[in-house]
Design an enzyme around this catalytic site. Structure first.
Site, short mmCIF file in Angstrom:
data_model
loop_
_atom_site.label_atom_id
_atom_site.label_comp_id
_atom_site.label_asym_id
_atom_site.label_seq_id
_atom_site.Cartn_x
_atom_site.Cartn_y
_atom_site.Cartn_z
N SER A 53 94.04 36.34 17.09
CA SER A 53 94.52 34.99 17.39
C SER A 53 93.84 34.04 16.44
O SER A 53 92.82 34.37 15.84
CB SER A 53 94.18 34.60 18.83
OG SER A 53 94.58 33.27 19.10
N CYS A 90 101.53 51.14 12.14
CA CYS A 90 101.84 50.09 13.12
C CYS A 90 100.58 49.37 13.59
O CYS A 90 99.60 50.01 14.02
CB CYS A 90 102.57 50.70 14.31
SG CYS A 90 102.98 49.53 15.62
N CYS A 110 108.73 43.46 9.58
CA CYS A 110 107.51 44.18 9.97
C CYS A 110 106.39 43.83 8.99
O CYS A 110 106.55 43.97 7.78
CB CYS A 110 107.74 45.69 9.97
SG CYS A 110 106.22 46.64 10.21
N THR A 138 94.69 30.72 24.82
CA THR A 138 93.53 31.37 25.43
C THR A 138 93.20 30.75 26.78
O THR A 138 93.06 31.45 27.79
CB THR A 138 92.31 31.28 24.50
OG1 THR A 138 92.61 31.92 23.25
CG2 THR A 138 91.11 31.98 25.13
N CYS A 158 102.14 44.68 16.60
CA CYS A 158 102.47 43.25 16.70
C CYS A 158 103.67 43.00 17.60
O CYS A 158 103.86 41.89 18.08
CB CYS A 158 102.70 42.67 15.31
SG CYS A 158 104.26 43.15 14.53
N ARG A 193 100.38 39.45 15.00
CA ARG A 193 100.75 39.61 16.41
C ARG A 193 101.90 38.68 16.73
O ARG A 193 101.96 37.53 16.24
CB ARG A 193 99.56 39.28 17.31
CG ARG A 193 99.76 39.60 18.80
CD ARG A 193 99.83 41.08 19.04
NE ARG A 193 99.81 41.43 20.45
CZ ARG A 193 100.90 41.61 21.21
NH1 ARG A 193 102.10 41.42 20.70
NH2 ARG A 193 100.78 41.96 22.47
N CYS A 202 109.10 44.16 15.85
CA CYS A 202 110.32 44.97 15.76
C CYS A 202 111.04 45.03 17.09
O CYS A 202 112.28 45.02 17.15
CB CYS A 202 109.99 46.37 15.25
SG CYS A 202 108.82 47.29 16.28
#
Length: 546
Positions: A54, A515, A492, A339, A518, A303, A521
């Site tokens: 983040s 991968c 991606c 958060t 995130c 993410r 996809c």
């Protein structure tokens, strides 16, 4: 299959800010009431924080409630936000600086802290364990299990030691059932179990569709003479063009480091858009390059972000469980912060579960009233128009509307805007769009995907079932490739989806070991043909300070 069963009062899926705050609050309330509540947290990452990425500028509001003595307990909030800069990048060299009084007050960061959310979650895990919470990292929750009456019984952890053909290897260990009176789902944005629960219980009925973005982030060690601890820079504009919206950030954190990144809304229509390459191009703008030149990139991650806000919030309770945090979509996009909202949703869930356990209820029905009476509800409600205004009116007029509503009407303008367009359906055929040719990375400020994934410390056991499932293996060849030139290879951020030539025909190759979890996809695929499932425990990125 016969599986071992472990029983708890509460099982929490996901050791992020929401899940760990719920766990801590459950134990605090049990201690205050002199009762015993057994709490288990399962986390798919190899350790707590391994999969957390983040920005992050953290509002300590929820932390002040959960641990008023967090400073004495050495929570890793060490850099107060001291200065806001808001920029509009006109092109690759020019910019406008937007006066703070012209920006929505939600963009002001006085009183907040620049921090690593991964490290904050590691600290929260220490507090949770000291309170008696059991935390199991490396155990992904693969499926929800139900009672005969349709209520949630708990979860099944993923099997370990299956080969790519789904057959047991030596050392195979079947997953176990973790059952509980209540199961709290805190998987983060687009949790695969949360997605299934929303569908099963129709939790999003009557709501706006959820909207998403992908956030790409890098950590840089920079020249100490350029470092300004506490400087928070936000902006928009170049290199994003046409209907591709989003914004960038650059935060000066501690130890001569900056966090820099780009957020790209996933409602864009041009299939040639490559969010990763947009981010790489962004760093060449002089306003960002001035800090990065002479520095060294030390970490990379990405993410998906749930940004639909108040209008897209599903019902968060159902028989036997709750959805919290970004699994439900509690992020406040107007503040670019999730958060404190995730933490508060977990704390409210804990209060509702304790009440339900006390009265032997099968659903934590008190959550709705607790939520409505909280600052979390007020904050999200006051920002309900922020995203729809930008999507419907564009960045200039939408930004002006948001400044008026937030600064003059304090979020209480008597109208409610909506955005009913579904993100993945906005993509157009390549024939209708201008092809985007991105500059090659220079290896100094901009880089390729493979070297970036390397910095994420991503690792998966290669001989295991592919965790990226195609519902219809022919769909890419019937729709995505002929109409859109397979946009998955561009949206991606980790090079998972690749078109290769075989017998003079394009073939989609899935490099699942790349991968970084995130979930883009699962969100952006035009036909919703890609289903993200959990890989073997501990697989994925291992972010140190993200």
């Amino acid at each position: 299959m016969e599986r071992d069963v472990m029983s708890f009062d509460v099982v929490i899926v996901g050791a992020g800010a929401a899940g760990l705050s719920a766990a801590c609050r459950l134990k605090q309330l049990a201690q205050a009431q002199q009762t015993e509540i057994t709490v288990c947290v399962v986390e798919k990452g190899s350790e707590v924080g391994a999969h957390i990425v983040s920005g992050a500028v953290v509002d300590p509001k929820a932390l002040n409630e959960l641990f008023p003595d967090w400073s004495e307990l050495q929570a890793p909030l060490n850099v107060p936000a001291k200065e806001d800069q808001i920029l509009w990048l006109r092109n690759s060299t020019q910019h406008w600086t937007i006066p703070t009084w012209l920006a929505p007050k939600t963009m002001h960061n006085t009183g907040n802290y620049i921090a690593s959310l991964g490290n904050l979650c590691r600290w929260l895990a220490e507090q949770a364990e000291s309170l008696g919470v059991e935390i199991f990292p490396g155990f992904p929750a693969a499926e929800v299990v139900y009672h005969d009456d349709g209520s949630v019984r708990g979860i099944v952890t993923a099997d370990m030691g299956l080969n790519a053909q789904n057959e047991p290897k030596p050392g195979y260990m079947p997953g176990m059932i973790l059952e509980a009176k209540f199961t709290i789902f805190a998987e983060g944005c687009r949790g695969h179990l949360g997605k299934a629960l929303i569908k099963k219980y129709a939790l999003d009925q009557g709501k706006d569709p959820q909207h998403y973005a992908i956030g790409i982030k890098e950590l840089w060690d920079i020249d100490p003479t350029k470092h300004q601890p506490g400087l928070v820079i936000h902006g928009t504009g170049w290199p994003l063009q046409d209907d591709t919206s989003g914004g960038f950030f650059l935060y000066h954190t501690e130890n001569s480091q900056v966090a820099v990144g780009l957020i790209v809304d996933l409602n864009y229509s041009n299939p040639w858009v490559n969010p990763f390459d947009e981010c790489q191009q962004l760093k060449h703008h002089p306003k960002l390059a001035q800090y990065l030149e002479g520095g060294k990139r030390v970490s990379y991650g990405a993410r998906a972000i749930a940004k639909g806000g108040f209008n897209a919030l599903p019902k968060m309770t159902f028989p036997g469980g709750l959805l919290i945090g970004c699994d439900a979509g509690t992020l406040n996009f107007s503040r670019i912060k999730g958060t404190h909202t995730a933490m508060k949703s977990g704390m409210l869930a804990a209060e509702a579960v304790v009440s339900a356990l006390k009265h032997q209820h099968s659903e934590a029905t008190d959550f709705e009233s607790l939520f409505r009476d909280s600052w979390l509800y007020s904050e999200l409600f006051q920002s309900k128009n922020f995203g729809p205004a930008l999507h419907n009116l564009g960045p200039i007029w939408g930004g002006a509307f948001n400044t008026l509503e937030q600064n003059v009407f304090k979020g209480h303008l008597p109208l409610q805007l909506h955005d009913k367009k579904i993100d993945h359906l906005q993509i157009k055929p390549t024939a209708e769009c201008t092809k985007i040719i991105y500059p090659k990375p220079d290896g100094i400020l901009s880089f390729d995907k493979s070297s970036s994934v390397y910095l994420s410390n991503t690792n998966h056991e290669e001989d295991q079932p592919c965790h990226l499932h195609l519902h219809d293996k022919e769909q890419p060849y019937q729709i995505n490739i002929p109409l859109h030139q397979e946009p998955a290879q561009r949206f991606c951020p980790a090079g998972v989806y690749e078109l290769i030539e075989k017998d003079n025909q394009p073939q989609l190759q899935i490099n699942a070991q790349n991968c970084i979890h995130c979930k883009t996809c699962d969100i952006k695929d035009y036909g919703q043909n890609i289903q993200w499932l959990v890989p073997e425990g501990g697989g994925g990125p291992n972010y140190p300070n993200m």
